[in-house]
Design a protein around this motif. Sequence first.
Motif, PDB file in Angstrom:
ATOM      1  N   PRO A  88      -2.505  -1.041   1.867  1.00 41.63           N
ATOM      2  CA  PRO A  88      -2.751  -2.494   1.936  1.00 41.63           C
ATOM      3  C   PRO A  88      -3.935  -2.867   2.819  1.00 41.63           C
ATOM      4  N   TRP A  91      -6.891  -2.267   0.629  1.00 40.74           N
ATOM      5  CA  TRP A  91      -6.841  -3.124  -0.550  1.00 40.74           C
ATOM      6  C   TRP A  91      -7.434  -4.502  -0.261  1.00 40.74           C
ATOM      7  N   ASP A  92      -7.161  -5.052   0.909  1.00 43.44           N
ATOM      8  CA  ASP A  92      -7.702  -6.362   1.254  1.00 43.44           C
ATOM      9  C   ASP A  92      -9.230  -6.363   1.238  1.00 43.44           C
ATOM     10  N   TYR A 123       4.201  -1.629  -2.298  1.00 43.80           N
ATOM     11  CA  TYR A 123       3.955  -2.474  -1.139  1.00 43.80           C
ATOM     12  C   TYR A 123       4.219  -3.949  -1.414  1.00 43.80           C
ATOM     13  N   ILE A 125       2.699  -5.924  -3.563  1.00 44.33           N
ATOM     14  CA  ILE A 125       1.450  -6.652  -3.776  1.00 44.33           C
ATOM     15  C   ILE A 125       1.287  -6.926  -5.272  1.00 44.33           C
TER      16      ILE A 125
END
Length: 230
Positions: A88, A91-92, A123, A125
């Motif tokens: 994560p 990923w952002d 996760y 998302i």
Amino acid sequence: MQDETHLRQIAIPDLAEVAGTSAIALDFETANTLPGGICSIGLAWIREGRVSHVAHRLVRPRDMQFNGFHIAIHGIEPRHVEDEPEFPGIWDELLPHLEAAPLLLAHNAGFDIGVLRDSLSAYGIAWPALSYLCTVKIARAAWPELENHKLSTVAAHIGFDLRHHAADSDAAACASIALRAANGEPLVQMLPAWGITAGRLEPGYHESCSASRERRREFRRARLPPWLRG
């Protein structure tokens, strides 16, 4: 692997630096077969008809379980990623690039898109909205005569110096294959000639990249010995 170039990290560029990107090639290396098992991400940006930027990030897998078989493939061990962010966190940083690019590329995209979906879901998302192409299918359309269409085989065919299973090199090879096959034409304009339909990923929806029935038939025929082709 004899050296540690597969561990070298290369920052993801600023979005403004890669404005006008026409496609991004993506490669994952995994520590295991579990969701969230990514240990390395390689990226290559296609801009103005060439590979303009490459990035590589090491990733701490969600459960830190490393399979010996996987380590033997890519050479990444738990000690190499124990202080790295989990998926994560990267990923952002990556998502804005994928949202800005018209196409995502992967060699054997079924694997990489599957890893992406499973990791996002693990996760909690949401899946992004993106279109993608599989460069295995592109390579089969462009060079059906090759013995096989593994990344190493096609990279050698186009003269790309591949460091196989180093994710940044694999991503750059994937992008280079698409560029060579397109021969200067925009990728999206080549899809009818290749007989390929782009895959699609959206929140809660996935459609695989596919080759037309006619293209699959032509590929199988090209694989036959000349005396069986009729």
